[in-house]
Every structure is written in C-alpha cells, then in structure tokens.
Scaffold this motif. Structure first.
Motif, PDB file in Angstrom:
ATOM      1  N   GLY A 190      35.104 -56.665  24.464  1.00 17.08           N
ATOM      2  CA  GLY A 190      36.398 -56.391  23.859  1.00 17.08           C
ATOM      3  C   GLY A 190      36.232 -55.589  22.587  1.00 17.08           C
ATOM      4  N   ASP A 191      36.411 -56.245  21.438  1.00 16.87           N
ATOM      5  CA  ASP A 191      36.329 -55.565  20.140  1.00 16.87           C
ATOM      6  C   ASP A 191      34.956 -54.969  19.857  1.00 16.87           C
ATOM      7  N   GLY A 192      33.926 -55.403  20.568  1.00 15.01           N
ATOM      8  CA  GLY A 192      32.573 -54.902  20.340  1.00 15.01           C
ATOM      9  C   GLY A 192      32.215 -53.658  21.147  1.00 15.01           C
ATOM     10  N   TRP A 193      33.212 -52.987  21.740  1.00 14.45           N
ATOM     11  CA  TRP A 193      32.928 -51.738  22.475  1.00 14.45           C
ATOM     12  C   TRP A 193      32.316 -50.716  21.529  1.00 14.45           C
ATOM     13  N   LEU A 194      31.540 -49.778  22.070  1.00 13.61           N
ATOM     14  CA  LEU A 194      30.845 -48.795  21.243  1.00 13.61           C
ATOM     15  C   LEU A 194      31.564 -47.451  21.171  1.00 13.61           C
ATOM     16  N   LEU A 195      31.916 -46.899  22.344  1.00 14.10           N
ATOM     17  CA  LEU A 195      32.552 -45.586  22.362  1.00 14.10           C
ATOM     18  C   LEU A 195      33.315 -45.352  23.649  1.00 14.10           C
ATOM     19  N   THR A 196      34.137 -44.303  23.640  1.00 18.48           N
ATOM     20  CA  THR A 196      34.792 -43.838  24.859  1.00 18.48           C
ATOM     21  C   THR A 196      34.313 -42.421  25.118  1.00 18.48           C
ATOM     22  N   ILE A 197      34.213 -42.083  26.406  1.00 17.71           N
ATOM     23  CA  ILE A 197      33.738 -40.756  26.783  1.00 17.71           C
ATOM     24  C   ILE A 197      34.636 -40.143  27.848  1.00 17.71           C
ATOM     25  N   GLN A 198      34.571 -38.831  27.911  1.00 17.06           N
ATOM     26  CA  GLN A 198      35.118 -38.080  29.038  1.00 17.06           C
ATOM     27  C   GLN A 198      33.966 -37.985  30.028  1.00 17.06           C
ATOM     28  N   VAL A 199      34.092 -38.626  31.176  1.00 16.40           N
ATOM     29  CA  VAL A 199      33.011 -38.672  32.153  1.00 16.40           C
ATOM     30  C   VAL A 199      32.847 -37.319  32.822  1.00 16.40           C
ATOM     31  N   SER A 200      31.608 -36.845  32.890  1.00 21.15           N
ATOM     32  CA  SER A 200      31.333 -35.574  33.556  1.00 21.15           C
ATOM     33  C   SER A 200      30.244 -35.718  34.620  1.00 21.15           C
ATOM     34  N   GLY A 201      29.897 -36.942  34.934  1.00 18.16           N
ATOM     35  CA  GLY A 201      28.864 -37.177  35.942  1.00 18.16           C
ATOM     36  C   GLY A 201      29.276 -38.284  36.883  1.00 18.16           C
ATOM     37  N   SER A 202      28.438 -38.546  37.837  1.00 17.43           N
ATOM     38  CA  SER A 202      28.686 -39.567  38.850  1.00 17.43           C
ATOM     39  C   SER A 202      28.474 -40.969  38.285  1.00 17.43           C
ATOM     40  N   THR A 203      29.268 -41.899  38.778  1.00 13.91           N
ATOM     41  CA  THR A 203      29.100 -43.312  38.412  1.00 13.91           C
ATOM     42  C   THR A 203      28.459 -44.099  39.548  1.00 13.91           C
ATOM     43  N   ASN A 204      27.982 -43.413  40.563  1.00 14.60           N
ATOM     44  CA  ASN A 204      27.446 -44.071  41.760  1.00 14.60           C
ATOM     45  C   ASN A 204      26.212 -44.926  41.493  1.00 14.60           C
ATOM     46  N   ALA A 205      25.431 -44.615  40.474  1.00 11.28           N
ATOM     47  CA  ALA A 205      24.195 -45.358  40.208  1.00 11.28           C
ATOM     48  C   ALA A 205      24.448 -46.679  39.479  1.00 11.28           C
ATOM     49  N   LEU A 206      25.674 -46.919  39.056  1.00 17.70           N
ATOM     50  CA  LEU A 206      25.972 -48.137  38.315  1.00 17.70           C
ATOM     51  C   LEU A 206      26.058 -49.341  39.241  1.00 17.70           C
ATOM     52  N   LEU A 207      25.859 -50.512  38.666  1.00 15.52           N
ATOM     53  CA  LEU A 207      25.857 -51.761  39.404  1.00 15.52           C
ATOM     54  C   LEU A 207      27.186 -52.485  39.274  1.00 15.52           C
ATOM     55  N   THR A 208      27.553 -53.252  40.299  1.00 16.02           N
ATOM     56  CA  THR A 208      28.694 -54.153  40.196  1.00 16.02           C
ATOM     57  C   THR A 208      28.252 -55.367  39.376  1.00 16.02           C
ATOM     58  N   ALA A 209      29.191 -56.218  39.024  1.00 14.25           N
ATOM     59  CA  ALA A 209      28.854 -57.431  38.280  1.00 14.25           C
ATOM     60  C   ALA A 209      27.861 -58.290  39.063  1.00 14.25           C
ATOM     61  N   ALA A 210      28.089 -58.450  40.359  1.00 13.63           N
ATOM     62  CA  ALA A 210      27.186 -59.261  41.186  1.00 13.63           C
ATOM     63  C   ALA A 210      25.793 -58.637  41.261  1.00 13.63           C
ATOM     64  N   GLN A 211      25.731 -57.320  41.399  1.00  8.92           N
ATOM     65  CA  GLN A 211      24.431 -56.644  41.455  1.00  8.92           C
ATOM     66  C   GLN A 211      23.694 -56.754  40.127  1.00  8.92           C
ATOM     67  N   TYR A 212      24.412 -56.641  39.011  1.00  7.09           N
ATOM     68  CA  TYR A 212      23.787 -56.757  37.691  1.00  7.09           C
ATOM     69  C   TYR A 212      23.254 -58.175  37.481  1.00  7.09           C
ATOM     70  N   GLU A 213      24.042 -59.151  37.860  1.00  5.66           N
ATOM     71  CA  GLU A 213      23.602 -60.542  37.725  1.00  5.66           C
ATOM     72  C   GLU A 213      22.341 -60.789  38.561  1.00  5.66           C
ATOM     73  N   GLU A 214      22.303 -60.242  39.767  1.00  4.40           N
ATOM     74  CA  GLU A 214      21.121 -60.368  40.633  1.00  4.40           C
ATOM     75  C   GLU A 214      19.918 -59.650  39.997  1.00  4.40           C
ATOM     76  N   TYR A 215      20.159 -58.480  39.421  1.00  2.00           N
ATOM     77  CA  TYR A 215      19.109 -57.722  38.738  1.00  2.00           C
ATOM     78  C   TYR A 215      18.475 -58.574  37.621  1.00  2.00           C
ATOM     79  N   LEU A 216      19.315 -59.251  36.851  1.00  4.89           N
ATOM     80  CA  LEU A 216      18.802 -60.115  35.779  1.00  4.89           C
ATOM     81  C   LEU A 216      18.063 -61.316  36.350  1.00  4.89           C
ATOM     82  N   ARG A 217      18.585 -61.884  37.416  1.00  6.48           N
ATOM     83  CA  ARG A 217      17.972 -63.059  38.036  1.00  6.48           C
ATOM     84  C   ARG A 217      16.589 -62.740  38.583  1.00  6.48           C
ATOM     85  N   GLU A 218      16.417 -61.503  39.075  1.00  4.62           N
ATOM     86  CA  GLU A 218      15.122 -61.074  39.607  1.00  4.62           C
ATOM     87  C   GLU A 218      14.067 -60.929  38.505  1.00  4.62           C
ATOM     88  N   GLY A 219      14.515 -60.919  37.265  1.00  5.76           N
ATOM     89  CA  GLY A 219      13.573 -60.841  36.162  1.00  5.76           C
ATOM     90  C   GLY A 219      12.993 -59.461  35.919  1.00  5.76           C
TER      91      GLY A 219
END
Length: 129
Positions: free
Chosen positions: A97-126
């Motif tokens: 919320g209030d701790g956001w860093l910045l806003t951007i005009q996106v000029s690239g793909s967002t396909n490489a980003l993870l969903t919440a479930a994928q990120y949680e799994e990524y952390l769980r895998e260590g």
C-alpha cells in the motif's frame, strides 16, 4: 507468514507489480521487507528515467543491508513515492500500500512475472535469497 495479494504479479527478485492498463505500480514484497528488517533509507530514480527489465533503478537500505531494487518489466518512471524520503518505514508497515516505490509506463512484456501462487511456491522451494 508473508502475504501475497492475488491481484499482483511478482518477480524472482522480490518486487511486486500492480498493472493498470499500460501503467504499473511497483514495490518490494512482504517477504523482501521482512528479510531486510527495518528500512531506514530509500533511493529512487527521477521521473522520466527509462529502465530495462531486471535493471536496478534504486536501493532500499535497512539496518541489516543495502539492497538494489530492479524493475521487473521495462518502462519509464512516471512518479516516485516521495513520502518514502521522510517515512521509509512505510515499506515495512504497508509494503503493498503506502510503501509502494514508483509507477511506470510499461514498455515491455509482463509474461515473465509470477502469480501469487507461483511466487509463494518459488519461496517455498528455497531458491530465493
């Protein structure tokens, strides 16, 4: 336990992204702020600066360490959260919320980003540091 809002996308570098059309708000995850500890200083870029995906755009300094923050997608900085200059601890108290860093005009793909479930799994895998 860290929380991972479902409406956000995540990077393996522990940034989150809230997409709104071709604009995005970016911050660091709850997991990242917990790893850092008490945040005491934030360095952010100037509005209008352009960055490639995974390129460092600033840093977050805590009582433990200084960590670079990378842009999860390519884009141009529209606004920075100036309130973090006086109150960097907002990253600890409200990272999505209030701790956001910045806003951007996106000029690239967002396909490489993870969903919440994928990120949680990524952390769980260590595989994160």
């Amino acid at each position: 336990m860290a929380n991972f809002p479902e409406d956000l996308s995540y990077s393996k570098d522990h940034e989150w992204l809230r997409l709104d059309g071709d604009r995005a708000t970016i911050g660091i995850t709850d997991h990242a702020q917990r790893q850092l500890g008490d945040v005491v200083y934030v360095e952010l870029p100037k509005e209008g600066e352009r960055f490639d995906a995974d390129e460092p755009f600033g840093s977050v300094e805590s009582v433990k360490a200084v960590s670079e923050v990378c842009l999860p997608v390519a884009g141009t900085v529209l606004t920075v959260n100036a309130s973090l200059t006086e109150e960097p601890e907002q990253i600890n108290t409200d990272p999505y919320g209030d701790g956001w860093l910045l806003t951007i005009q996106v000029s690239g793909s967002t396909n490489a980003l993870l969903t919440a479930a994928q990120y949680e799994e990524y952390l769980r895998e260590g595989t994160s540091d």
